[in-house]
Design a protein around this motif. Structure first.
Motif, short mmCIF file in Angstrom:
data_model
loop_
_atom_site.label_atom_id
_atom_site.label_comp_id
_atom_site.label_asym_id
_atom_site.label_seq_id
_atom_site.Cartn_x
_atom_site.Cartn_y
_atom_site.Cartn_z
N LEU A 65 -84.11 -18.18 -11.15
CA LEU A 65 -83.60 -19.31 -11.94
C LEU A 65 -82.11 -19.18 -12.24
CD1 LEU A 65 -86.58 -19.56 -14.44
CD2 LEU A 65 -86.11 -21.10 -12.54
N ASN A 66 -81.31 -18.98 -11.18
CA ASN A 66 -79.90 -18.64 -11.39
C ASN A 66 -79.05 -19.76 -11.97
OD1 ASN A 66 -79.57 -20.21 -9.12
ND2 ASN A 66 -78.72 -18.59 -7.85
N GLY A 67 -79.63 -20.91 -12.22
CA GLY A 67 -78.90 -21.97 -12.93
C GLY A 67 -78.90 -21.75 -14.43
N VAL A 68 -79.85 -20.96 -14.93
CA VAL A 68 -79.94 -20.71 -16.37
C VAL A 68 -80.13 -19.24 -16.72
CG1 VAL A 68 -80.79 -23.02 -16.95
CG2 VAL A 68 -82.42 -21.21 -16.40
N CYS A 69 -80.35 -18.40 -15.71
CA CYS A 69 -80.66 -16.99 -15.97
C CYS A 69 -79.75 -16.05 -15.19
CB CYS A 69 -82.09 -16.66 -15.55
SG CYS A 69 -83.36 -17.41 -16.52
N ARG A 75 -77.77 -16.28 -24.62
CA ARG A 75 -76.42 -16.46 -25.15
C ARG A 75 -75.97 -17.90 -24.91
NH1 ARG A 75 -74.19 -14.17 -20.03
NH2 ARG A 75 -72.77 -15.83 -19.46
N GLU A 76 -75.11 -18.35 -25.78
CA GLU A 76 -74.48 -19.66 -25.64
C GLU A 76 -72.99 -19.45 -25.42
OE1 GLU A 76 -75.36 -22.05 -29.08
OE2 GLU A 76 -77.25 -22.73 -28.21
N ASP A 77 -72.50 -19.99 -24.32
CA ASP A 77 -71.08 -19.89 -24.01
C ASP A 77 -70.42 -21.25 -24.22
OD1 ASP A 77 -71.60 -17.30 -23.19
OD2 ASP A 77 -71.54 -17.78 -21.05
N THR A 78 -69.27 -21.26 -24.86
CA THR A 78 -68.44 -22.45 -24.94
C THR A 78 -67.59 -22.45 -23.68
OG1 THR A 78 -68.40 -22.29 -27.34
CG2 THR A 78 -66.74 -23.71 -26.31
N VAL A 79 -67.69 -23.52 -22.88
CA VAL A 79 -67.09 -23.53 -21.55
C VAL A 79 -66.29 -24.80 -21.28
CG1 VAL A 79 -68.92 -22.09 -20.58
CG2 VAL A 79 -69.12 -24.58 -20.45
N THR A 80 -65.43 -24.68 -20.28
CA THR A 80 -64.84 -25.84 -19.63
C THR A 80 -65.48 -25.87 -18.24
OG1 THR A 80 -62.76 -25.59 -20.83
CG2 THR A 80 -62.72 -26.95 -18.83
N GLN A 138 -64.52 -22.02 -16.99
CA GLN A 138 -63.76 -21.22 -17.94
C GLN A 138 -64.62 -20.98 -19.17
OE1 GLN A 138 -60.02 -23.07 -18.92
NE2 GLN A 138 -59.47 -23.36 -16.77
N THR A 139 -64.78 -19.71 -19.52
CA THR A 139 -65.55 -19.35 -20.71
C THR A 139 -64.57 -19.06 -21.84
OG1 THR A 139 -67.24 -18.34 -19.31
CG2 THR A 139 -67.28 -17.78 -21.65
N HIS A 140 -64.74 -19.77 -22.97
CA HIS A 140 -63.83 -19.63 -24.10
C HIS A 140 -64.39 -18.70 -25.17
CE1 HIS A 140 -61.51 -22.79 -22.26
NE2 HIS A 140 -62.59 -23.56 -22.24
N SER A 141 -65.71 -18.75 -25.36
CA SER A 141 -66.34 -17.86 -26.33
C SER A 141 -67.82 -17.73 -25.96
CB SER A 141 -66.19 -18.40 -27.76
OG SER A 141 -66.91 -19.62 -27.91
N SER A 142 -68.43 -16.73 -26.54
CA SER A 142 -69.83 -16.47 -26.25
C SER A 142 -70.48 -15.93 -27.51
CB SER A 142 -69.93 -15.44 -25.11
OG SER A 142 -71.26 -15.26 -24.72
N ARG A 143 -71.72 -16.35 -27.76
CA ARG A 143 -72.45 -15.82 -28.91
C ARG A 143 -73.90 -15.61 -28.53
NH1 ARG A 143 -75.95 -18.39 -32.12
NH2 ARG A 143 -76.37 -20.58 -31.70
N TYR A 168 -73.01 -23.78 -22.52
CA TYR A 168 -73.89 -23.37 -21.43
C TYR A 168 -74.77 -22.25 -21.95
CZ TYR A 168 -75.17 -23.21 -16.49
OH TYR A 168 -75.83 -23.32 -15.30
N GLY A 169 -76.07 -22.47 -21.90
CA GLY A 169 -77.03 -21.46 -22.33
C GLY A 169 -77.43 -20.57 -21.16
N VAL A 170 -77.45 -19.26 -21.37
CA VAL A 170 -77.80 -18.30 -20.33
C VAL A 170 -78.84 -17.33 -20.87
CG1 VAL A 170 -76.93 -16.47 -18.81
CG2 VAL A 170 -75.47 -18.45 -19.33
N VAL A 171 -79.91 -17.14 -20.10
CA VAL A 171 -80.92 -16.12 -20.42
C VAL A 171 -80.57 -14.90 -19.58
CG1 VAL A 171 -83.36 -15.50 -20.38
CG2 VAL A 171 -82.68 -17.87 -20.88
#
Length: 185
Positions: free
Chosen positions: A111-115, A21-26, A5-10, A35-38
């Motif tokens: 690198l689908n765990g982070v990208c 981007r950094e997502d606040t997640v459950t 679950q993604t609550h917010s993203s910046r 969770y950081g995503v490139v």
């Protein structure tokens, strides 16, 4: 439905090629976290050029990120172009070659765990020098390509098994090409 679950993203950082981007997640286990995503701005293309003599054309270049030289298939960003056009451009820029026959082999995710970095793979046959190819190109110089090598297919597999070829996307592109050419599987 996603177990995340993604609550917010910046956006933490961005440039013309990537966004971080950094997502606040459950998480699936119920825990909360970041969770950081490139995100790559444009899909990449990977070309496996194979000569009439069953040789693979590879480029040797220094990779800043790893601090060492890497032997790879020609590749690069699509820069917003249709993938086949971008593959043709990359082959010519990096090797000075053009191809008469193109086959899309599939896609992959780097690198689908982070990208989020979609990629397209092509097999190029009927290789010949580009009309304007003479020595190194500005693109080769810009990317730090130090050599263009033509290696027989069996020797390429040896370079994979002995650890000379370590680039994950090159390994995956060669696997796709090996399957398409009936050498693997």
């Amino acid at each position: 439905m996603s177990p995340w679950q993604t609550h917010s993203s910046r956006t933490a950082y961005e440039n013309p090629w990537i966004r971080v981007r950094e997502d606040t997640v459950t998480r699936p286990d119920g825990g909360e976290g970041i969770y950081g995503v490139v995100e790559v701005r444009h899909p990449a293309v990977f070309v496996v050029p194979v000569t009439e003599d069953d040789e693979v054309v590879l480029v040797e270049l220094f990779r800043y990120t790893t601090g060492r030289t890497s032997l790879e298939v020609p590749s690069g960003g699509s820069d917003g172009q249709e993938p086949l056009l971008a593959a043709r451009r990359e082959l010519q820029e990096e090797t000075g070659l053009v191809a008469d026959t193109w086959q899309r082999l599939g896609g992959m995710d780097a690198l689908n765990g982070v990208c989020h970095a979609p990629e397209h793979i092509f097999l190029a046959r009927g290789l010949r020098p580009a009309a304007a190819a003479a020595g190194t190109t500005a693109a080769q110089d810009e990317e730090g390509i130090t050599a263009v090598r033509t290696v027989p297919w069996p020797e390429v597999m040896g370079l994979v098994s002995d650890g000379t070829i370590t680039d994950g996307e090159t390994l995956a592109a060669l696997l796709h090409a090996g399957i398409a050419l009936g050498r693997i599987g």
